[in-house]
Design an enzyme around this catalytic site. Structure first.
Site, short mmCIF file in Angstrom:
data_model
loop_
_atom_site.label_atom_id
_atom_site.label_comp_id
_atom_site.label_asym_id
_atom_site.label_seq_id
_atom_site.Cartn_x
_atom_site.Cartn_y
_atom_site.Cartn_z
N ASP A 1 137.69 50.41 90.70
CA ASP A 1 136.31 50.88 90.43
C ASP A 1 136.13 51.99 91.27
O ASP A 1 136.66 52.31 92.34
CB ASP A 1 135.56 49.64 90.95
CG ASP A 1 134.29 49.57 90.08
OD1 ASP A 1 133.88 50.56 89.47
OD2 ASP A 1 133.67 48.28 90.17
N HIS B 1 132.77 59.76 88.12
CA HIS B 1 132.10 58.42 88.85
C HIS B 1 133.11 57.42 88.42
O HIS B 1 133.06 56.32 89.29
CB HIS B 1 130.97 57.94 87.84
CG HIS B 1 129.72 58.70 87.97
ND1 HIS B 1 128.46 57.85 88.57
CD2 HIS B 1 129.27 59.83 87.49
CE1 HIS B 1 127.61 59.03 88.58
NE2 HIS B 1 128.02 60.28 87.97
#
Ligand code: ADP
Ligand code: G6P
Length: 494
Positions: free
Chosen positions: A379, A168
């Site tokens: 991110d 992720h």
């Protein structure tokens, strides 16, 4: 023939179990992983194995766990962690080594050898929990950086399940990754999975580059859809994660959300409302964001009183020193800006909230915000950006997004992309957003919402599972362009 089981493994279960005066209570967990996977499990059923967020004995909260699972429609299996394991595996190797390193912040790393030993041992513990439930042919989908050596441990136990992994967070370039003292065993352990999924083509490329640097014998196969090292061929792909767009849309359209959004505008009238929502994390760029807002107010006195920043910080990983220091810094900066610019009895530039919002509040904040200011330094994806688009029903609003968020690849067509390290450029982007004509706001947000709607979380899961089961490697050659996934959705035999 027995239908194969669908087993998801992540460090955390989607609920955090807390002891209250009336017994154990299940609270929804926060973070992008939980948001994305919840609708997937709800849709497909299956088993979710992970840490229940409490360090008590598992049998104490078993009834709460079973009730939460029954309500959700899938089975929850807890892997309890001791205080020592939480210290060395979770706070230590996962969040003081891999998290900062993979977000390009090697100077934040604490390469304590004890952390690595604990990481291996806890991965072996998860492997035993998985092996007890996964038979040959079952599909085990492992998630995120806490469990990168899980497949190696399962192979040691003789598992014949199909093993896939999705990361992720970003995967770093070789010059960063090579700093890791355990770089070879970590890469070799990842190569024990059958499929490795990354968020973006860049993360996938970085992984391949690291492998090629450390293992010159590695070969790409099927136009880059797999890497071969000796006898092992591992499928690799980029699969940008997403949200349950329709669920966010439906919930955001509810009357209670609309009423709360209106109330917010009543409380903060006659100004543009600019929203930031982040877990407390140094990767989210909150302090630089505040400095950019301060720069805006210094440079453009005419904008004072016309825009407020509503910054929500969700408590996270508070036991790690860097996080505590960052919280203090944010509070000081917010205080400094308000001290310099607030007007008595009137406009306050920064509204700062350090708490976990309820779903209703979060959606109302999304609906009320005229601008979302999402500026992570790095991110994996950033689901807040996608949620903001899904909830912007009136479409009359602007998304300012960091070019270093994985989501930038899919949202570049409508967002104002910024370099979060360039505070002056971010200040200019805020000004552009405040002054943007209505027609442009509408056109941009319409494009953004179309992109999120088309590539929602169900599209993501289909792409991933198709890559896992495809017979022909060529059918899922890697995505080369931003916003593409490595496999197109199709009917699945899973
Ligand atoms: P990260 O995974 O690094 O936290 P993301 O932006 O990808 O970053 O995901 C954050 C997720 O946390 C979003 O899905 C968001 O809805 C959720 N979230 C934000 N605030 C809260 C909150 N107060 N309580 C629970 N979840 C929250
Ligand atoms: C990110 C990570 C997740 C993690 C979440 C919340 O989204 O990718 O794996 O669960 O942050 O962090 P926490 O440490 O509370 O699990």
């Amino acid at each position: 023939m027995r239908r194969s089981r669908f087993i998801v493994v992540s460090n955390r279960l989607p609920y955090v179990f807390k002891r209250t005066a009336r017994g154990w209570r299940a609270e929804a967990g926060s973070g992008g992983l939980v948001t994305a996977l919840l609708p997937v499990l709800r849709d497909r059923g299956g088993t979710w194995i992970g840490w229940p967020g409490a360090s008590g004995a598992a049998r104490e909260f078993k009834p709460a766990l079973a009730a939460a699972g029954a309500k959700a429609g899938y089975t929850l299996v807890p892997v309890p962690l001791t205080e020592e394991e939480l210290g060395n595996f979770y706070h230590g190797f996962s969040n003081e080594v891999i998290w900062p390193l993979f977000h390009d912040l090697p100077s934040f790393c604490n390469f304590d050898p004890q952390y690595w030993r604990s990481y291996r041992a806890v991965n072996a513990k998860y492997a035993r929990a998985v092996h007890a439930r996964a038979s040959a042919g079952d599909f085990v989908w492992v998630h995120d950086y806490h469990l990168m050596t899980l497949a190696a441990e399962l192979r040691r136990l003789g598992s014949r399940a199909r093993l896939a992994f999705f990361l992720h967070i970003p995967f770093p370039a070789p010059d960063i990754f090579l700093k890791l003292p355990w770089r070879e065993p970590l890469l070799h352990a990842l190569m024990e999975f059958d499929l490795l999924g990354f968020q973006t083509p860049r993360d996938r490329r970085n992984f391949v580059a690291c492998l090629q640097t450390l293992e010159p014998g590695v070969k790409l196969e099927g136009r880059g859809a797999a890497v071969r090292l000796g006898t092992r061929a591992v499928r690799i792909g980029a699969f940008p994660i997403s949200i349950d767009y329709n669920a966010f849309l439906r919930r955001a359209a509810a009357v209670d959300v609309a009423a709360k959004a209106r109330e917010l505008h009543r409380l903060l009238p006659k100004r543009k409302l600019m929203l930031g929502v982040d877990r407390l994390d140094y990767t989210k760029g909150i302090t630089l964001r505040l400095k950019a807002f301060e720069t805006l107010l210094e440079r453009y006195p005419d904008l004072r009183g016309r825009v407020s920043l509503l910054q929500v910080v969700v408590p996270s990983r508070e036991d790690i020193a860097q996080y505590g220091r960052m919280k203090t810094e944010i509070e000081q900066l917010a205080g400094r800006i308000n001290g310099a610019f607030a007007r008595p009895g009137g406009w306050v530039p920064v509204w700062y909230e350090y708490r976990s919002l309820s779903r209703l509040e979060l959606l109302a904040y999304y609906r009320a915000a005229d601008i979302a200011l999402i500026t992570p330094l790095k991110d994996g994806m950033n689901l807040v950006a996608k949620e903001y688009c899904a909830c912007s029903i009136e479409e009359d609003c602007v998304l300012i997004l960091s070019e270093f968020a994985g989501a930038a690849a899919q949202l570049s067509g409508g967002a104002l992309l910024v370099n979060p390290f360039d505070v002056e450029a971010v200040a200019e982007a805020i000004r552009d957003a405040v002054l943007m004509p209505e027609a442009e706001r509408l056109a941009r947000m319409r494009r953004l919402r179309r992109a999120v709607r088309r590539q929602d979380v169900f599209w993501w899961v289909d792409c991933f599972l198709r890559a896992a089961v495809a017979r022909d490697l060529r059918s899922f050659a890697p995505a080369r362009r931003a916003g593409e996934a490595s496999a197109a959705p199709a009917a699945l035999p899973l």
